[in-house]
Design a protein around this motif. Structure first.
Motif, PDB file in Angstrom:
ATOM      1  N   CYS A   6       0.914  -1.162   0.198  1.00  0.00           N
ATOM      2  CA  CYS A   6       0.030   0.228  -0.017  1.00  0.00           C
ATOM      3  C   CYS A   6       0.959   1.371  -0.011  1.00  0.00           C
ATOM      4  O   CYS A   6       1.908   1.324   0.633  1.00  0.00           O
ATOM      5  N   TRP A   8       0.719   3.985   1.189  1.00  0.00           N
ATOM      6  CA  TRP A   8       0.349   4.689   2.594  1.00  0.00           C
ATOM      7  C   TRP A   8       0.874   3.876   3.592  1.00  0.00           C
ATOM      8  O   TRP A   8       1.524   4.335   4.541  1.00  0.00           O
ATOM      9  N   CYS A   9       0.731   2.382   3.649  1.00  0.00           N
ATOM     10  CA  CYS A   9       0.758   1.891   4.669  1.00  0.00           C
ATOM     11  C   CYS A   9       1.941   0.778   4.676  1.00  0.00           C
ATOM     12  O   CYS A   9       2.574   0.139   5.644  1.00  0.00           O
ATOM     13  N   HIS A  59      -7.161  -0.786  -0.028  1.00  0.00           N
ATOM     14  CA  HIS A  59      -6.608  -1.264   1.061  1.00  0.00           C
ATOM     15  C   HIS A  59      -7.872  -1.390   2.420  1.00  0.00           C
ATOM     16  O   HIS A  59      -7.851  -0.463   3.326  1.00  0.00           O
ATOM     17  N   CYS A  63      -6.066   1.262   5.680  1.00  0.00           N
ATOM     18  CA  CYS A  63      -6.345   2.620   5.521  1.00  0.00           C
ATOM     19  C   CYS A  63      -7.482   3.050   4.811  1.00  0.00           C
ATOM     20  O   CYS A  63      -7.879   3.827   4.784  1.00  0.00           O
TER      21      CYS A  63
HETATM   22 ZN   LIG Z   1      -3.042   1.403   3.304  1.00  0.00          ZN
END
Ligand SMILES: [Zn+2]
Ligand SMILES: Cc1cc2nc3c(=O)[nH]c(=O)nc-3n(C[C@H](O)[C@H](O)[C@H](O)COP(=O)(O)OP(=O)(O)OC[C@H]3O[C@@H](n4cnc5c(N)ncnc54)[C@H](O)[C@@H]3O)c2cc1C
Lengths: 92, 439
Positions: A6, A8-9, A59, A63
């Motif tokens: 991901c 972001w994660c 996701h 998130c």
């Molecule tokens: Zn994420």
């Protein structure tokens, strides 16, 4: 199980994600101007590439944000993941 | 051909398959028997492997069940024999070799009921038509309902089926128990069985034998089956395709019929034709060989698994597609894990069974879960695809209807509702509900 990164994660297990089909399909600029044929293509027709394919993922169990990926539809290997506002990266 | 009588599916006639049972057999004087020993012997060769000719009246792309059946009915119903079936791999090695062979016709809409019921009727005479054992066993299918909405949808589907002359009934949990005693019908589970639809004429067949039976028949009639022959391009002349380029040279053709299932988009891309198909991995699996315990077919949309028991004794199970697009003929293991959880929930007796083998095919899904059969913008190219997770049952029916469409250059009435242009007119045939775990 595949790990999917991901944007972001970071890397998480495949089961945390859901699939969203072909990426970069823009909403028609002038919807009212489309013919039936053009609407049909916007609604129902998507590329079905054998090989590298740019596609959407979300996701869900993390998130909950959408992002894009370039994945090989034959090997299933992810070549890149990127945010929706980024252009499709050049991948080998 | 009546050889199928030798393969009774009545559990009472069955030979026990466990080592213990085999040992007991030895003790009481019955010789131990190998699972599958009752299956028929095949001749050494069922078809020839000719070199491709320079030209054919009809070139069928794809040597799966649909391509072979289409060739059969071109010969049988229309006397067209100058036909080649081109197969990139080995004959019937695609989804034909990988499917779980459920055959039923209890679909919701009139258009679907017409073509699937036509197919089921053909299945009922297919062994005789092909002169080859196909082990078609009409053991019935139960589609379980687990929620109030399931019950309403199921009853609606039964009513629609009855109006269309499809054998279907709604049955209560105690009747489910009578038909299939091993289903967990107690109220003490997460998704209790609230009833089921039942189609007694549904069944299974031996998929390989079906493919081989068609292949032998068309080979005898003079159709060329050409394996290891991948179509890699088309020779175009305006609105016509005059030939196909293949890994075994160019072949000229009067008419082209596409029957490439999961690989359809690769071919239509070469023609500059867009089709609303997404290819997905679809997996299935078998357990080790067990004594006959499961007399029918059970499908559950809500708990999400379906199960039958093959002639040799394996439990055959599957569920839905892997979510992402894929051409890899394999899928992810967590999908299998979920199916197993569902199977054990519905059939506690399976808890100790071992998983023997899993595999995957590539299925061609459409937005409305119905196939695409008929014309293309090219004058002499016909399209058959989009059967997704459920086209094995359609093999003879589609073959009949597609051959008729090709021979008369006019969509057969059963094919007409499944035209490519329904996505423009909006006349979709939405079978997502009745597709029942999608098979
Ligand atoms: Zn994420
Ligand atoms: C795991 C699984 C379970 C299933 N279970 C059921 C079920 O229980 N009941 C049911 O009704 N259906 C089921 N199906 C669906 C069913 O198998 C398919 O809908 C059906 O087999 C499709 O038709 P076919 O047999 O012609 O396809 P295929 O056997 O896939 O034939 C297509 C052929 O085209 C060939 N081909 C592709 N591209 C080219 C090319 N460029 N040149 C030459 N040849 C080419 C391929 O190699 C292939 O052999 C299942 C499918 C799978 C994968």
């Amino acid at each position: 199980m595949q790990m999917i990164k991901c944007p972001w994660c970071g890397p998480r297990e495949e089961v945390e994600y859901h699939y969203g089909g072909q990426a970069h399909v823009a909403y028609p600029a002038e919807p009212a101007a489309l013919s039936d044929e053009e609407w049909a293509h916007y609604l129902f027709f998507r590329d079905n590439t054998r090989g590298l394919f740019a596609e959407r993922w979300v996701h869900t169990a993390g998130c909950r944000r959408w992002f894009n990926a370039v994945r090989d539809t034959v090997t299933y290997r992810f070549h890149a993941t990127y945010r929706p506002d980024e252009p499709r990266p050049v991948t080998a | 051909m009546t050889t199928v009588d030798a393969f009774s599916t009545d559990p009472a006639d069955a030979v026990p398959h466990t080592p213990a049972a085999a040992a007991a057999g030895r003790l009481n004087g019955t010789p131990p028997r190998t699972p599958g020993a009752d299956l028929p012997e095949h001749p050494d060769a069922l078809w020839k492997n000719p070199e491709p000719k320079k030209a054919y009246d009809v070139v069928i792309v794809g040597g799966g069940g649909h391509g072979l059946a289409t060739a059969h009915y071109l010969v049988k119903n229309h006397g067209i024999t100058n036909v080649a079936v081109l197969e990139k791999g080995w004959l019937a090695g695609g989804n034909m070799a990988r499917n779980t062979t459920l055959i039923r016709s209890n679909y919701l809409w009139d258009e679907s009921a017409a073509i699937y019921e036509h197919s089921l009727k053909l299945w009922e005479g297919l062994e005789e038509d092909l002169g080859y054992p196909i082990l078609f066993s009409q053991r019935g299918v139960l589609n379980l309902a687990h929620t109030l909405q399931d019950v309403r949808d199921s009853v609606r589907r039964v009513e629609a089926n009855v109006l269309n002359g499809v054998d279907a009934e709604w049955i209560e949990p105690d009747e489910v128990r009578k038909i299939c005693p091993i289903v967990n019908t107690s109220s003490d589970i997460r998704y209790p069985v609230l009833g089921a639809t039942y189609q007694p004429r549904a069944g299974i067949a031996k998929h390989d034998y079906v493919g081989w039976g068609f292949a032998r028949r068309i080979d005898e009639a003079g159709v060329d089956i050409i394996q290891n022959c991948e179509v890699t391009g088309f020779v175009r002349d305006g609105n016509r395709v005059t030939g196909v380029r293949t890994t075994r040279g160019d072949i000229a053709c009067g008419t082209v019929a596409l029957a490439a299932a999961g690989s359809t988009s690769v071919l239509t891309d070469m023609l500059g034709l867009r089709v609303p198909i997404q290819s997905h991995p679809l997996q299935a699996l078998v357990s080790e060989l067990l004594e006959p315990v499961h007399p029918t077919i059970v499908m559950s949309n809500a708990v999400h698994v379906y199960v039958s028991q093959a002639h040799k004794g394996e439990l055959v199970m599957g569920a839905g597609v892997d979510a992402y697009n894929g051409y890899g003929q394999r899928g992810a293991f967590h999908i299998i894990e979920r199916q197993m959880a569902a199977a054990v929930e519905l059939f506690p007796v399976f808890a100790r069974a071992h998983l023997l083998r899993t595999w995957g095919g590539i299925v061609d899904t459409t937005p409305d879960a119905s196939p695409i059969v008929g014309r293309t913008p090219y004058d002499n190219v016909f399209l058959n695809c989009g059967w997704g997770t459920g086209g094995f049952k359609a093999t003879p029916g589609l073959g009949w209807v597609f051959a008729d469409t090709i021979a008369n250059d006019e969509p057969h009435p059963y094919a007409a509702p499944f035209s490519l242009d329904r996505f423009v007119t909006g006349r979709l045939v939405d079978e997502h509900g009745a597709a029942a775990v999608a098979h």
